[in-house]
Enzyme design. Structure first.
Site, PDB file in Angstrom:
ATOM      1  N   LYS A   1     -37.448 -40.666  42.350  1.00 47.20           N
ATOM      2  CA  LYS A   1     -38.844 -40.878  42.737  1.00 47.20           C
ATOM      3  C   LYS A   1     -39.801 -40.591  41.580  1.00 47.20           C
ATOM      4  O   LYS A   1     -40.757 -41.329  41.351  1.00 47.20           O
ATOM      5  CB  LYS A   1     -39.196 -39.977  43.938  1.00 47.20           C
ATOM      6  CG  LYS A   1     -38.542 -40.412  45.230  1.00 47.20           C
ATOM      7  CD  LYS A   1     -38.836 -39.415  46.339  1.00 47.20           C
ATOM      8  CE  LYS A   1     -38.202 -39.847  47.644  1.00 47.20           C
ATOM      9  NZ  LYS A   1     -38.422 -38.874  48.723  1.00 47.20           N
TER      10      LYS A   1
ATOM     11  N   SER B   1     -39.275 -38.609  54.324  1.00 49.59           N
ATOM     12  CA  SER B   1     -40.075 -38.079  53.207  1.00 49.59           C
ATOM     13  C   SER B   1     -41.460 -38.716  53.121  1.00 49.59           C
ATOM     14  O   SER B   1     -42.116 -38.630  52.097  1.00 49.59           O
ATOM     15  CB  SER B   1     -39.329 -38.283  51.878  1.00 49.59           C
ATOM     16  OG  SER B   1     -39.165 -39.647  51.605  1.00 49.59           O
TER      17      SER B   1
END
Length: 359
Positions: A308, A265
């Site tokens: 996140k 990511s």
């Protein structure tokens, strides 16, 4: 009736050696197709286990043998968020420790701000085990202070925490204070929750060498190669001299070199940091990003968006670039985060750079 529930804890710790191989025995036990005629080596008598409910726990899915993993119905449980940890502490842990240490509610005051401080600087975990230990320690020291110093009650402050528990054990990421060239705030998903992860890029005269530091795993190393090759193939689009790569050395660093980092990511973060450094264009400091990139510049979906986004919100990030295919995951994000953070969905690197770079 024979319908018990069996809890097998820490199934990922199963090992095999010359004494035996419990994981291969578990293959038959946990397979509903086979275990109706299970025969162990003690009774040597077929026994029906098909009505038994087996629940197994594990910390790391990768450590469970592949054949055994194939027989399990896997339910992923994400780590508690900071907000959840605070509520658990307020509603359960503090009350439990007050009883355990013989304190009355009016004798011990630990407020929300101090709980956040404890969670961020004295614990790093998915659950609340260490948090409970820390609260227990504060309770014991409070009892001592009440008895020795004849105090009626203790109000726990940041100063008192530092005095009783010692200096901060952990630090959590911070956002950049001003727009920087070659520095991008990425978002990471760890086994302890989310965190912000700055990515730094610099270059200097050289022979085209490419260096990556920060103890990155194989997946992130691949992402750095993809990011660099994408920029090389689109150099003219971003007004970069193609000869630049032959006459300069490029260094990518992800700080905290002692902490292993991996995961699919970081592509958009690495690519943005490279373009920013090479074109000498600053990156917005109030913006973070997550997403994987392909050689054609497409942005792919990621996991752990909830954790996140909470990490970004915690450090004061106002804008998060996410893959468009992750829009469906916004339902999982708490309303408090959605109210103060703008999510920017993107499909290509061109959109990312348009949003991130200060033109």
């Amino acid at each position: 009736v024979i319908n018990p529930v069996f809890l097998i804890d820490e199934i990922d710790k199963l090992g095999s050696d010359y004494k035996g191989d419990p994981s291969s025995a578990m293959l038959e036990v946990l397979d509903p197709e086979q275990n109706a005629f299970f025969s162990d080596h003690y009774l040597e008598e077929a026994y029906d286990l098909s009505n038994v409910m087996f629940i197994a726990t594990a910390n790391y899915l990768e450590d469970i043998p592949a054949a055994l993993r194939d027989r399990l119905e896997i339910i992923q449980l994400s780590s508690y968020t900071e907000v959840e940890k605070v509520k658990i502490a307020e509603n359960h842990l503090i009350k439990k420790q007050l009883i355990m240490n013989g304190l009355k509610e009016k004798q011990f005051k630990l407020e929300e701000a101090e709980l956040y401080y404890l969670i961020r600087h004295y614990t790093r975990e998915a659950g609340v085990r260490q948090l409970e230990r820390v609260i227990a320690s504060l309770c014991r020291k409070s009892v001592l202070a009440i008895l020795k110093e004849k105090k009626k009650s203790i109000k726990v402050t940041k100063k008192l925490i530092l005095e009783w528990l010692g200096k901060e054990i952990f630090d959590y990421g911070q956002k950049e204070k001003k727009n920087q060239i070659g520095v991008v705030t990425g978002l990471a998903y760890t086994s302890f929750g989310g965190d912000v992860l700055p990515v730094e890029v610099t270059y200097f005269d050289g022979k085209g060498r490419f260096t990556v530091t920060g103890q990155l795993g194989d997946v992130m190393k691949e992402s750095t190669s993809i990011a660099l090759d994408y920029i090389k193939s689109n150099a003219k689009k971003y007004k970069i001299d193609p000869k630049f790569f032959d006459s300069h050395d490029i260094h990518i660093h992800v700080p905290e070199g002692a902490v292993p980092k991996d995961g699919p990511s970081a592509g958009v973060t690495l690519t943005t940091a490279l373009v920013s450094a090479i074109t000498q264009t600053p990156v917005r400091s109030d913006l973070a990003m997550t997403g994987e990139v392909t050689l054609r510049g497409n942005v792919l979906a990621i996991g752990g968006l909830r954790e996140k986004s909470l990490a970004a919100h915690r450090v004061g990030i106002k804008h998060i670039i996410i893959p468009k295919s992750n829009l469906k995951d916004l339902d999982e994000i708490p309303d408090t985060v959605k109210e103060s953070v703008q999510f920017i969905p993107v499909e290509s690197m061109e959109q990312v750079l348009k949003e991130a770079l200060v033109q």
